[in-house]
Scaffold this motif. Sequence first.
Motif, PDB file in Angstrom:
ATOM      1  N   GLY A  25      30.205  39.461  26.539  1.00 56.77           N
ATOM      2  CA  GLY A  25      31.087  39.660  25.385  1.00 56.77           C
ATOM      3  C   GLY A  25      31.451  38.310  24.772  1.00 56.77           C
ATOM      4  N   GLY A  28      32.600  35.929  27.362  1.00 57.27           N
ATOM      5  CA  GLY A  28      31.545  35.482  28.273  1.00 57.27           C
ATOM      6  C   GLY A  28      30.722  34.381  27.633  1.00 57.27           C
ATOM      7  N   LEU A  45      24.779  37.232  32.691  1.00 51.31           N
ATOM      8  CA  LEU A  45      24.183  38.504  33.118  1.00 51.31           C
ATOM      9  C   LEU A  45      24.884  39.655  32.411  1.00 51.31           C
ATOM     10  N   GLU A  46      24.156  40.485  31.720  1.00 50.25           N
ATOM     11  CA  GLU A  46      24.741  41.569  30.929  1.00 50.25           C
ATOM     12  C   GLU A  46      24.194  42.915  31.407  1.00 50.25           C
ATOM     13  N   ALA A  47      25.112  43.859  31.666  1.00 50.51           N
ATOM     14  CA  ALA A  47      24.704  45.174  32.181  1.00 50.51           C
ATOM     15  C   ALA A  47      23.899  45.980  31.157  1.00 50.51           C
ATOM     16  N   CYS A  70      31.713  48.417  17.963  1.00 53.13           N
ATOM     17  CA  CYS A  70      33.091  48.171  18.435  1.00 53.13           C
ATOM     18  C   CYS A  70      33.838  47.377  17.370  1.00 53.13           C
ATOM     19  N   HIS A  74      37.558  40.579  11.607  1.00 55.16           N
ATOM     20  CA  HIS A  74      37.672  39.442  12.523  1.00 55.16           C
ATOM     21  C   HIS A  74      38.574  38.291  12.064  1.00 55.16           C
ATOM     22  N   VAL A 254      25.825  43.868  37.452  1.00 53.16           N
ATOM     23  CA  VAL A 254      26.188  43.254  38.733  1.00 53.16           C
ATOM     24  C   VAL A 254      27.088  44.235  39.492  1.00 53.16           C
ATOM     25  N   ILE A 270      34.962  40.514  32.873  1.00 51.60           N
ATOM     26  CA  ILE A 270      35.185  41.908  33.282  1.00 51.60           C
ATOM     27  C   ILE A 270      36.671  42.097  33.559  1.00 51.60           C
ATOM     28  N   ALA A 420      31.423  48.795  30.323  1.00 55.72           N
ATOM     29  CA  ALA A 420      32.204  49.123  31.517  1.00 55.72           C
ATOM     30  C   ALA A 420      33.610  48.524  31.478  1.00 55.72           C
ATOM     31  N   TYR A 422      35.701  48.948  29.092  1.00 49.91           N
ATOM     32  CA  TYR A 422      36.596  49.867  28.377  1.00 49.91           C
ATOM     33  C   TYR A 422      37.018  51.010  29.312  1.00 49.91           C
ATOM     34  N   GLY A 467      40.605  40.933  21.414  1.00 48.62           N
ATOM     35  CA  GLY A 467      40.191  40.441  20.103  1.00 48.62           C
ATOM     36  C   GLY A 467      38.967  39.557  20.271  1.00 48.62           C
TER      37      GLY A 467
HETATM   38  C1  LIG Z   1      36.122  50.477  18.825  1.00 47.13           C
HETATM   39  C2  LIG Z   1      36.589  49.050  18.947  1.00 47.13           C
HETATM   40  C3  LIG Z   1      37.108  48.391  17.863  1.00 47.13           C
HETATM   41  C4  LIG Z   1      37.514  47.060  17.958  1.00 47.13           C
HETATM   42  N1  LIG Z   1      37.910  46.421  16.827  1.00 47.13           N
HETATM   43  C5  LIG Z   1      38.146  45.087  16.873  1.00 47.13           C
HETATM   44  C6  LIG Z   1      38.283  44.350  15.676  1.00 47.13           C
HETATM   45  O1  LIG Z   1      38.138  44.901  14.573  1.00 47.13           O
HETATM   46  N2  LIG Z   1      38.542  43.016  15.770  1.00 47.13           N
HETATM   47  C7  LIG Z   1      38.634  42.373  16.990  1.00 47.13           C
HETATM   48  O2  LIG Z   1      38.870  41.152  17.014  1.00 47.13           O
HETATM   49  N3  LIG Z   1      38.478  43.067  18.142  1.00 47.13           N
HETATM   50  C8  LIG Z   1      38.211  44.385  18.116  1.00 47.13           C
HETATM   51  N4  LIG Z   1      37.971  45.081  19.276  1.00 47.13           N
HETATM   52  C9  LIG Z   1      38.234  44.433  20.574  1.00 47.13           C
HETATM   53  C10 LIG Z   1      37.142  43.460  20.981  1.00 47.13           C
HETATM   54  O3  LIG Z   1      35.887  44.078  20.882  1.00 47.13           O
HETATM   55  C11 LIG Z   1      37.394  42.996  22.410  1.00 47.13           C
HETATM   56  O4  LIG Z   1      38.728  42.528  22.555  1.00 47.13           O
HETATM   57  C12 LIG Z   1      36.455  41.866  22.788  1.00 47.13           C
HETATM   58  O5  LIG Z   1      35.117  42.262  22.673  1.00 47.13           O
HETATM   59  C13 LIG Z   1      36.721  41.436  24.217  1.00 47.13           C
HETATM   60  O6  LIG Z   1      35.760  40.481  24.566  1.00 47.13           O
HETATM   61  P1  LIG Z   1      35.368  40.224  26.077  1.00 47.13           P
HETATM   62  O7  LIG Z   1      34.315  39.176  26.055  1.00 47.13           O
HETATM   63  O8  LIG Z   1      36.596  39.981  26.879  1.00 47.13           O
HETATM   64  O9  LIG Z   1      34.787  41.600  26.648  1.00 47.13           O
HETATM   65  P2  LIG Z   1      33.680  42.562  26.079  1.00 47.13           P
HETATM   66  O10 LIG Z   1      33.373  42.266  24.687  1.00 47.13           O
HETATM   67  O11 LIG Z   1      34.130  43.930  26.417  1.00 47.13           O
HETATM   68  O12 LIG Z   1      32.387  42.206  26.923  1.00 47.13           O
HETATM   69  C14 LIG Z   1      32.279  42.476  28.294  1.00 47.13           C
HETATM   70  C15 LIG Z   1      30.798  42.557  28.636  1.00 47.13           C
HETATM   71  O13 LIG Z   1      30.649  42.615  30.048  1.00 47.13           O
HETATM   72  C16 LIG Z   1      29.629  43.528  30.358  1.00 47.13           C
HETATM   73  N5  LIG Z   1      29.818  43.982  31.731  1.00 47.13           N
HETATM   74  C17 LIG Z   1      30.846  44.724  32.214  1.00 47.13           C
HETATM   75  N6  LIG Z   1      30.686  44.948  33.534  1.00 47.13           N
HETATM   76  C18 LIG Z   1      29.536  44.316  33.876  1.00 47.13           C
HETATM   77  C19 LIG Z   1      28.814  44.176  35.117  1.00 47.13           C
HETATM   78  N7  LIG Z   1      29.245  44.742  36.256  1.00 47.13           N
HETATM   79  N8  LIG Z   1      27.655  43.476  35.120  1.00 47.13           N
HETATM   80  C20 LIG Z   1      27.192  42.879  33.978  1.00 47.13           C
HETATM   81  N9  LIG Z   1      27.827  42.997  32.796  1.00 47.13           N
HETATM   82  C21 LIG Z   1      28.986  43.692  32.750  1.00 47.13           C
HETATM   83  C22 LIG Z   1      29.823  44.639  29.335  1.00 47.13           C
HETATM   84  O14 LIG Z   1      28.672  45.436  29.194  1.00 47.13           O
HETATM   85  C23 LIG Z   1      30.139  43.814  28.083  1.00 47.13           C
HETATM   86  O15 LIG Z   1      28.969  43.465  27.389  1.00 47.13           O
HETATM   87  C24 LIG Z   1      37.486  46.395  19.209  1.00 47.13           C
HETATM   88  C25 LIG Z   1      36.944  47.051  20.314  1.00 47.13           C
HETATM   89  C26 LIG Z   1      36.477  48.355  20.177  1.00 47.13           C
HETATM   90  C27 LIG Z   1      35.818  49.039  21.349  1.00 47.13           C
END
Ligand SMILES: Cc1cc2nc3c(=O)[nH]c(=O)nc-3n(C[C@H](O)[C@H](O)[C@H](O)COP(=O)(O)OP(=O)(O)OC[C@H]3O[C@@H](n4cnc5c(N)ncnc54)[C@H](O)[C@@H]3O)c2cc1C
Length: 485
Positions: A25, A28, A45-47, A70, A74, A254, A270, A420, A422, A467
Amino acid sequence: MTSNPPSIRELCQKSNYDAVIIGSGPNGVAAGIVLAQKGMSVVILEAQPTAGGGCRSGALTLPGYVHDICSSIHPLGIGSPFFRTLPLGKHGLKWVQPLAPFAQPFDGGRAVVVERDVIDTAHSLGPDGPAYIRLMSSLRPNWNQVCDALLNPTKLLFHPFAMSKFGLRALKSAEAFANSTFRTPLGKGLLAGIAAHSGLPLDTPTSAAIALTLGISAHAVGWPMPAGGAQKLMYALFSFFYELGGEVVTSARVNSLKELPTSKLVLCDITPRQMLEIAGDELPDAYKRRLKQYKYGTATFKMDFAMDGPIPWQAKEISRAGTVHIGNTLEEISASEKAIARGSTTDKPYVLLAQHTLFDPSRAPEGKHTVWAYCHVPNGSAVDMSGAIENQIERFAPGFKNLILARSITSPKQLQEHNANYIGGDINGGSLLPAQLFMRPTARLIPYATPVKGLYFCSSSTPPGPGVHGMCGYYAAQIALRGWR
Ligand SMILES: Cc1cc2nc3c(=O)[nH]c(=O)nc-3n(C[C@H](O)[C@H](O)[C@H](O)COP(=O)(O)OP(=O)(O)OC[C@H]3O[C@@H](n4cnc5c(N)ncnc54)[C@H](O)[C@@H]3O)c2cc1C
């Protein structure tokens, strides 16, 4: 004869890295970039089969329509203190600014449009215009100070600027803040519409913080979208990461730390529940108990539409805005979000909507449009909200339903299947209740670090929270680097 899928070690180019990142994400990849900029060898590593986590686009309805799966709008992406240091323009990112950041329709064909300019915004607030000008000028939309708070959210409470101008207001509930600042249903409703992004009941202390941060960002940096789809932001980040020598492996879920190639650092994009599954054997019991207490928040029920034309808003000026908050008054929005906290839903939900193609026609065939919309539901809810969402849009845009060519529905369960992180459909990586807004995932001096040497959280389950801004990843990587050195 079926053969076993390749192991994670087999999928990686090397058997030993300086750092392994679990999850691709925005946080990451931000962590990956920070480490790769220091010359470290990094693999992400991405699932899922595609990288990008909560910032991906795809063909959810008809051929030729690009939908954001999603995230969609922004302000935190364009305003991110870390992303702003990266050459993302050179890597293909182009921001599109709608004419106005956001708008909110009210019954009777009225609307408030939040323009980039504070005074222009005040015009659409009628008698509450002067109160809006007073509020925004007292906060002096100073994005650098908001960014400072973003980088280290404890500064929201302790920074002198924050304490005097921002922090005291941010600690209030959105309901109390709206009632003490505005007199009319328009002003109060507008504040509620912004605060409801949090997924919290609007009488929760600190729910005003979300409204103030997002409200300031509208004037300071705008509420833009990446041209061509949200995924283009991630493409630019990955392109830069590759240039630094980084590696990304997709379809690599993972399940245990034991599966990983050897590395000095492991950063996890995660949430606590997955950390318990993946690293549970190695974590001390006391820390595991605290992670188990981590609370997940309300879920999201999402819809995407392929449209034969633009949304026929009764208040025409709403077509100036990229984002629309549907829910009418403070009372209605508050009732909708309180019902969810009680475990139920209303037939008039608060709906967050984006109309990208009015400003980025590349996302649909000529003359056609996309609509992105969601409402909140209780965590894990199986209730179908599609009818209620469409009715809410139709209420302020009669004729909307007749223009729908195709629709896609994503339930909380499907959201979790897609990502995963969410859990139960919670898109924030955990509830934003006051106890978890500033201290997530647990109350530790350095929340990114775990008791296991070299193992860190870097997801939106850490400060500054959800965000697309990459600041959780940025901050976690800085801490990890310090620990490594
Ligand atoms: C419907 C929706 C609307 C949204 N609208 C907005 C918006 O308009 N503006 C905004 O700023 N934010 C928005 N968000 C929120 C934003 O998407 C998240 O806050 C942001 O993506 C979080 O980033 P992150 O890197 O923490 O996690 P994520 O983006 O959730 O990434 C986590 C990654 O880890 C991977 N992963 C999980 N478990 C494992 C595992 N065991 N092994 C390998 N990989 C794994 C997942 O597949 C995913 O790719 C929205 C989200 C959704 C779902």
